[in-house]
Design a protein around this motif. Sequence first.
Motif, short mmCIF file in Angstrom:
data_model
loop_
_atom_site.label_atom_id
_atom_site.label_comp_id
_atom_site.label_asym_id
_atom_site.label_seq_id
_atom_site.Cartn_x
_atom_site.Cartn_y
_atom_site.Cartn_z
N UNK A 15 0.68 -1.55 -0.16
CA UNK A 15 -0.04 0.13 -0.12
C UNK A 15 0.83 1.12 -0.03
N UNK A 16 2.17 1.20 0.18
CA UNK A 16 3.04 2.31 0.30
C UNK A 16 3.68 2.82 -1.15
N UNK A 17 3.33 1.92 -2.13
CA UNK A 17 3.78 2.47 -3.42
C UNK A 17 3.09 3.54 -3.94
N UNK A 18 3.47 4.41 -4.93
CA UNK A 18 3.12 5.57 -5.29
C UNK A 18 1.59 5.21 -6.18
N UNK A 19 1.67 3.87 -6.84
CA UNK A 19 0.72 3.28 -7.74
C UNK A 19 -0.38 3.22 -6.76
N UNK A 71 -12.62 -3.57 -1.61
CA UNK A 71 -11.41 -2.53 -2.14
C UNK A 71 -11.44 -1.13 -1.47
N UNK A 72 -12.52 -0.80 -1.33
CA UNK A 72 -12.68 0.52 -0.33
C UNK A 72 -12.03 0.49 1.03
N UNK A 73 -12.37 -0.49 1.63
CA UNK A 73 -11.80 -0.71 2.94
C UNK A 73 -10.43 -0.63 3.04
N UNK A 74 -10.04 -1.54 1.74
CA UNK A 74 -8.29 -1.60 1.94
C UNK A 74 -7.86 -0.22 1.47
N UNK A 75 -8.54 0.49 0.58
CA UNK A 75 -8.15 1.86 0.26
C UNK A 75 -8.20 2.91 1.06
N UNK A 76 -9.17 2.84 2.06
CA UNK A 76 -9.18 3.83 3.20
C UNK A 76 -7.88 3.54 4.32
N UNK A 77 -7.89 2.15 4.21
CA UNK A 77 -6.73 1.92 5.20
C UNK A 77 -5.37 2.25 4.83
N UNK A 83 -1.18 9.12 6.30
CA UNK A 83 -1.39 9.95 7.14
C UNK A 83 -0.78 9.84 8.52
N UNK A 84 -0.24 8.71 8.90
CA UNK A 84 0.32 8.31 9.94
C UNK A 84 1.91 8.57 10.22
#
Length: 84
Positions: A15-19, A71-77, A83-84
């Motif tokens: 989840x940290x990749x720019x894409x 997918x939405x849940x994962x995207x929000x996470x 932001x952390x």
Amino acid sequence: MIALKKARKLIQADPETPSAKVLSALVIALESNQAFPLNQLYTLSYPQFELALEILAEWRLDRYYSSKGRLLDLSVHAAELQTA
């Protein structure tokens, strides 16, 4: 809903990749009816750009598909990690 599954796997893998960040932001914007800066799509590689276009098409076709929720849940996470 192949694009939604592909995006979920891409975001889940790292989840940290720019894409992953761009695709997560796109999904969140679609779900929340918020604005999304289209120039962010141009930062994606061409296959990822095509994936973003497929997400848009699938999202329009079926707004209530169960894969979208996951997918939405994962995207929000993923967005919370930014932001952390």
